[in-house]
Every structure is written in C-alpha cells, then in structure tokens.
Design an enzyme around this catalytic site. Structure first.
Site, PDB file in Angstrom:
ATOM      1  N   ASP A 138      -2.035  -0.822   5.871  1.00 46.76           N
ATOM      2  CA  ASP A 138      -2.305  -0.211   7.177  1.00 46.76           C
ATOM      3  C   ASP A 138      -3.772   0.035   7.453  1.00 46.76           C
ATOM      4  O   ASP A 138      -4.132   0.401   8.573  1.00 46.76           O
ATOM      5  CB  ASP A 138      -1.580   1.146   7.264  1.00 46.76           C
ATOM      6  CG  ASP A 138      -2.302   2.224   6.463  1.00 46.76           C
ATOM      7  OD1 ASP A 138      -2.648   3.271   7.038  1.00 46.76           O
ATOM      8  OD2 ASP A 138      -2.532   2.021   5.262  1.00 46.76           O
ATOM      9  N   ASP A 181       0.853  -1.179   0.000  1.00 40.47           N
ATOM     10  CA  ASP A 181       0.000   0.000   0.000  1.00 40.47           C
ATOM     11  C   ASP A 181       0.900   1.243   0.000  1.00 40.47           C
ATOM     12  O   ASP A 181       2.103   1.156   0.303  1.00 40.47           O
ATOM     13  CB  ASP A 181      -0.870  -0.057   1.263  1.00 40.47           C
ATOM     14  CG  ASP A 181      -1.617   1.225   1.533  1.00 40.47           C
ATOM     15  OD1 ASP A 181      -2.235   1.765   0.607  1.00 40.47           O
ATOM     16  OD2 ASP A 181      -1.575   1.693   2.691  1.00 40.47           O
ATOM     17  N   PHE A 182       0.334   2.408  -0.333  1.00 37.53           N
ATOM     18  CA  PHE A 182       1.125   3.644  -0.324  1.00 37.53           C
ATOM     19  C   PHE A 182       0.896   4.444   0.954  1.00 37.53           C
ATOM     20  O   PHE A 182       1.742   4.472   1.838  1.00 37.53           O
ATOM     21  CB  PHE A 182       0.825   4.488  -1.567  1.00 37.53           C
ATOM     22  CG  PHE A 182       1.719   5.705  -1.667  1.00 37.53           C
ATOM     23  CD1 PHE A 182       3.056   5.565  -2.000  1.00 37.53           C
ATOM     24  CD2 PHE A 182       1.232   6.971  -1.399  1.00 37.53           C
ATOM     25  CE1 PHE A 182       3.894   6.674  -2.063  1.00 37.53           C
ATOM     26  CE2 PHE A 182       2.050   8.090  -1.474  1.00 37.53           C
ATOM     27  CZ  PHE A 182       3.386   7.944  -1.808  1.00 37.53           C
ATOM     28  N   ASP A 183      -0.276   5.086   1.090  1.00 40.07           N
ATOM     29  CA  ASP A 183      -0.533   5.948   2.247  1.00 40.07           C
ATOM     30  C   ASP A 183      -0.624   5.133   3.529  1.00 40.07           C
ATOM     31  O   ASP A 183      -1.417   4.198   3.633  1.00 40.07           O
ATOM     32  CB  ASP A 183      -1.833   6.726   2.043  1.00 40.07           C
ATOM     33  CG  ASP A 183      -1.727   7.740   0.924  1.00 40.07           C
ATOM     34  OD1 ASP A 183      -1.176   8.825   1.158  1.00 40.07           O
ATOM     35  OD2 ASP A 183      -2.180   7.435  -0.201  1.00 40.07           O
TER      36      ASP A 183
END
Length: 278
Positions: free
Chosen positions: A217, A31-33
């Site tokens: 997250d 994932d990024f954020d």
C-alpha cells in the site's frame, strides 16, 4: 464468495492465470500495515484485519509459500497479526526489517544478522533533532530495533510536519550511512540494502516460485513491485496488487489490480483460496 477481480493489465491477467493454473508453484507476498492491517494513528495499536488470518490459513496449504514482508520486527508482526500456532499457516514466513530478520512458523524462531551501528547513533541524536526542528507536539518516534520511524500523523499539521522533517532527517541519515524512506505520514531511517524488493527476490528464488503475487500500500512497497517486474523479465509471471488508499497513489498507478484496502486484500485472498480448492 466474491468473484475474482480481473486485473487491468495483460501482465496482471497472465500472472493471475499462472497462479490459478499452477497454484503449488505460487508465492504470495504481503505487506503488513495498510495491507493486512488497517492504518491507525498509533502503530502499536495496529492489528490484522479480522479476516486476514482465516483467509491466509485457507489459502496457504494450496500454494508454495506465503510471506509477510514488513519493516516491523518480525516478532511484532507475528504478534499483531496473530500468525503463530494457526493451523494452515505452519509454513508461513515473516520477513521483518525488510528481510533482515526472518521468522518461520515451522520453528517459531527468528534469525538475524548483527544490527547496523548507524541506527544506534541516529537514535541518540533524533530527540534533539526533532526538538530543534520545532514541528510541535504529536511527532512520534517508533522504535523498530534495526530502524527508526518518525510519524507525523498525530501532529496538528501532519503533512506540514512531514515535509519540514524531510531535510533534517536526510542529513541525520547521511551522517550515519543510513537512508530515509518516506511513507504515509512517516519517515523511516534504516540501513541501505534493506528493502522489500531484495527480500521478495531472495525468497522467490529460494522457494523456486513459478509465479508471484505481491500486495502493498505504500512507497516502501515499490521495490517489491520492481522485484516482480524483474521476475517477469526472467519468465516468472506476476501480479501486482495495490491495497488502495487516498494517501498514496503511486502504487495504484503501478499496480495490475487495485483493491479497497485491507478489506479488499482479505476478499482477494479468500476468493483465491476458494477458487484453488474448487
């Protein structure tokens, strides 16, 4: 170099062992954020952790594939991540809009199908809906092209605003054949069938992954966790990593390994890269 952490589950230990034994078959999905980039009040100010690109560039040449899977448009994730033109990341893939759009570092191009018409219709109604909801100042709409995200982090009562918007946004989504995905003080409207689990499964099968690691997250990462479980049932070892936070605990309960936010994810990637090179 920090030592590699030990996963708390047997399935996770098996997944890590498979990666270390056969790194050239490994797919690492991220994932990024909240995973590669710290969560910030204004999503437009999000940037990858300073150590993320060096860690990925060190790790990527030794494994089958690295894929960043995000709800953002892929070109935005590439820009905020600093992924373009990095030696070592020539074969990085960014699966944006939950896999609906794809950016490949090898070509620097984005491929995408036509957008869902319900997003445009919801976009036109959303400002009026928020005005009627009376949640006060600080509510912010993030334009994602193929999706819309309503953030409450800057409201006077972020959690209260989040809860009060659940029902109205669910109604708006239903009218336009969309779904609502809750996250960390954000509610996202997007077309059905777009999720990180579908994206991860499709990519894992396309590259013939022999083992899979996924790190996330937020609630939107649960489908990717489920995809790893599906692959495990098919005989492909996997490791589920939670980029830990106090805002969302569901992933930590499902994960094989919990690390301390993006700093911990970068540490894990760096340790993997160093171990594989030994």
């Amino acid at each position: 170099m920090d030592p590699l952490p030990t996963p708390q589950t047997q399935s996770g230990r098996d997944g890590l062992a498979a990666l270390l034994a056969r790194p050239r078959t490994a797919l690492i999905g991220l994932d990024f954020d909240g995973t590669l980039a710290p969560i910030v009040a204004d999503p437009e100010q999000a940037r990858a952790h300073p150590g993320a690109v060096p860690a990925l560039a060190a790790l990527a040449p030794g494994i089958a594939s690295v894929a960043v899977i995000t709800g953002r448009p892929p070109e935005v994730a590439v820009r905020y991540g600093g992924f373009a033109g990095v030696p070592g990341l020539e074969h990085l893939t960014v699966l944006g809009h939950y896999g609906a759009e794809r950016w490949d570092a090898a070509t620097g191009t984005v491929t995408a199908p036509p957008p869902h018409p319900g997003v445009a219709a919801a976009r036109a109604e959303l400002p009026r809906l928020l005005e009627r909801a009376g949640t006060g100042e600080g509510i912010w709409i993030e334009e994602k092209g193929r999706a819309l995200a309503v953030h409450t982090r800057r409201a006077a009562d972020p959690q209260g605003a989040f809860e009060s918007l659940r029902a109205p946004l669910a109604g708006l989504a239903a009218r336009h054949a969309l779904i609502v995905e809750p996250g960390r003080l954000v509610l996202e409207l997007r077309p059905p069938g777009m999720d990180k689990g579908v994206a991860l499964l499709d990519h894992a099968r396309a590259v013939g992954a022999g083992c899979v690691v996924y790190a996330g997250d937020d609630l939107g990462d649960l489908p990717a966790f489920a995809a790893v479980d599906t692959l495990r049932a098919e005989g492909v070892p996997g490791l589920l990593v939670c980029s830990g936070s106090t805002e969302v605990t569901e992933l930590a309960k499902r994960a094989d390994l919990v690390v301390d936010g993006p700093e911990g994810v970068v540490g894990l990637l760096s340790s993997l890269a160093a171990t594989i090179r030994e």
